[in-house]
Scaffold this motif. Structure first.
Motif, PDB file in Angstrom:
ATOM      1  N   GLU A 104       1.000  -1.293  -0.230  1.00  0.00           N
ATOM      2  CA  GLU A 104       0.035  -0.085   0.172  1.00  0.00           C
ATOM      3  C   GLU A 104       1.095   1.301  -0.144  1.00  0.00           C
ATOM      4  OE1 GLU A 104      -3.250  -0.461  -0.449  1.00  0.00           O
ATOM      5  OE2 GLU A 104      -3.390  -2.303   0.275  1.00  0.00           O
ATOM      6  N   MET A 105       0.271   2.378  -0.233  1.00  0.00           N
ATOM      7  CA  MET A 105       1.071   3.679  -0.299  1.00  0.00           C
ATOM      8  C   MET A 105       1.264   4.082   1.289  1.00  0.00           C
ATOM      9  SD  MET A 105      -0.413   5.400  -3.550  1.00  0.00           S
ATOM     10  CE  MET A 105      -2.045   5.059  -3.293  1.00  0.00           C
ATOM     11  N   CYS A 111       4.612   5.802  -2.609  1.00  0.00           N
ATOM     12  CA  CYS A 111       3.830   6.732  -3.566  1.00  0.00           C
ATOM     13  C   CYS A 111       4.004   6.547  -4.831  1.00  0.00           C
ATOM     14  CB  CYS A 111       3.853   8.241  -3.025  1.00  0.00           C
ATOM     15  SG  CYS A 111       3.326   8.396  -1.228  1.00  0.00           S
ATOM     16  N   HIS A 114       1.521   4.774  -7.141  1.00  0.00           N
ATOM     17  CA  HIS A 114      -0.049   5.104  -7.195  1.00  0.00           C
ATOM     18  C   HIS A 114      -0.585   4.713  -8.670  1.00  0.00           C
ATOM     19  CE1 HIS A 114       0.353   8.576  -9.980  1.00  0.00           C
ATOM     20  NE2 HIS A 114       1.276   8.760  -9.247  1.00  0.00           N
ATOM     21  N   PRO A 115      -1.774   4.371  -8.859  1.00  0.00           N
ATOM     22  CA  PRO A 115      -2.963   4.321  -7.471  1.00  0.00           C
ATOM     23  C   PRO A 115      -2.647   2.963  -6.805  1.00  0.00           C
ATOM     24  CG  PRO A 115      -3.796   3.388  -9.863  1.00  0.00           C
ATOM     25  CD  PRO A 115      -2.709   4.123 -10.104  1.00  0.00           C
ATOM     26  N   ARG A 116      -1.877   1.925  -7.238  1.00  0.00           N
ATOM     27  CA  ARG A 116      -1.433   0.824  -6.469  1.00  0.00           C
ATOM     28  C   ARG A 116      -0.607  -0.066  -7.463  1.00  0.00           C
ATOM     29  NH1 ARG A 116      -4.615  -3.944  -4.276  1.00  0.00           N
ATOM     30  NH2 ARG A 116      -3.895  -4.099  -2.046  1.00  0.00           N
ATOM     31  N   SER A 142      -0.133   1.613 -13.003  1.00  0.00           N
ATOM     32  CA  SER A 142       1.059   1.826 -12.018  1.00  0.00           C
ATOM     33  C   SER A 142       2.413   1.684 -12.766  1.00  0.00           C
ATOM     34  CB  SER A 142       0.854   0.888 -10.966  1.00  0.00           C
ATOM     35  OG  SER A 142       1.971   1.030 -10.147  1.00  0.00           O
ATOM     36  N   GLU A 176       5.643  -2.599   4.148  1.00  0.00           N
ATOM     37  CA  GLU A 176       4.438  -3.296   3.885  1.00  0.00           C
ATOM     38  C   GLU A 176       4.248  -4.502   4.856  1.00  0.00           C
ATOM     39  OE1 GLU A 176       0.310  -3.873   3.621  1.00  0.00           O
ATOM     40  OE2 GLU A 176       1.583  -2.296   2.713  1.00  0.00           O
ATOM     41  N   LEU A 189      -2.024   4.981   5.767  1.00  0.00           N
ATOM     42  CA  LEU A 189      -1.975   5.229   4.310  1.00  0.00           C
ATOM     43  C   LEU A 189      -2.163   6.593   3.761  1.00  0.00           C
ATOM     44  CD1 LEU A 189      -5.008   2.227   3.658  1.00  0.00           C
ATOM     45  CD2 LEU A 189      -2.470   1.900   3.861  1.00  0.00           C
ATOM     46  N   LEU A 192      -4.440   9.194  -2.029  1.00  0.00           N
ATOM     47  CA  LEU A 192      -4.086   9.300  -3.468  1.00  0.00           C
ATOM     48  C   LEU A 192      -3.656  10.668  -3.853  1.00  0.00           C
ATOM     49  CD1 LEU A 192      -3.830   7.637  -6.062  1.00  0.00           C
ATOM     50  CD2 LEU A 192      -6.035   8.041  -6.573  1.00  0.00           C
TER      51      LEU A 192
END
Length: 226
Positions: A104-105, A111, A114-116, A142, A176, A189, A192
């Motif tokens: 995750e961010m 970052c 993003h978005p993942r 991504s 993570e 988290l 976005l």
């Protein structure tokens, strides 16, 4: 410095950083429809001056080029701004991917995906056109893709940026795993909009990471040499 030299320097840097071992590969675009890929052998053992195969963005792979390079082709064909691709196997990437998870961010480095980061949820190697198409689709928007049990792929505007992103994705996976061990998987988290703003290339961050990871390479020119 030639494109082939950059590919060799990148390959050895990834080896020194522990992001690849016997397996892994990297490439750099040299034109709209061609790219150079590192020799098909352990990246840290690639010799100065060793030839880097010239590969078409579309069409059959040349003899001696690894089947997994098909995913490089898909990325270059679909993303005209992609100038470098790295396939790597950092220990934290491998551990998280084996669980079928993506980072995750949670911090600055994370970052950038993003978005993942995408997830290719198949333990089989990406060695044919069908799997390459499906893996690229899983990458989504991504710059990073986790391959379940098989490491990850990142794409940058240059190979130097892709090397940086490999380092960043490995660190995002480390964070993570730590968050999950601490029982804090649902916390901390980055939103976005903040992640998009944080994923800057300004301030020489690509160049500084490149200098850090490639310091001392036999083929890297000194600053005095340009």
């Amino acid at each position: 410095m030639s494109d082939a030299t950059t590919v060799r320097i990148a390959a050895r840097a990834l080896g020194r950083a522990g992001l690849v071992h016997a397996y892994g590969h990297c490439s750099a675009r040299i034109s709209a429809d061609r790219f150079l890929v590192c020799p098909a052998r352990p990246m840290g053992l690639i010799r100065p001056g060793e030839a880097c195969p010239d590969v078409p963005v579309t069409g059959p792979l040349p003899d001696g080029v690894l089947g997994e390079v098909r995913l490089h082709q898909r990325i270059y064909a679909a993303r005209p701004d992609a100038g470098g691709v790295v396939r790597f196997m950092g220990p934290n990437v491998m551990a998280l991917g084996a669980l079928g998870l993506v980072p995750e961010m949670r911090h600055g480095f994370g970052c950038y995906f993003h978005p993942r980061a995408g997830l290719w949820d198949d333990v089989q190697l990406v060695r044919d056109d069908e799997k390459a198409d499906a893996a690229f689709a899983a990458m989504g928007q991504s710059v990073g893709l986790i391959l379940k049990g098989n490491g990850a792929v990142v794409a940058g505007k240059t190979l130097q940026e892709a090397v940086m992103l490999a380092y960043y994705l490995e660190d995002a996976c480390r964070i993570e795993l730590s968050a999950r061990v601490a029982g804090r998987a649902d916390d901390a988290l980055v939103p976005l909009d903040q992640a998009r703003a944080r994923a800057t290339r300004a301030g020489g961050i690509v160049e500084r990471m490149w200098d850090y990871l490639t310091d001392g390479d036999v083929e890297k020119p000194s600053r005095d040499e340009g």
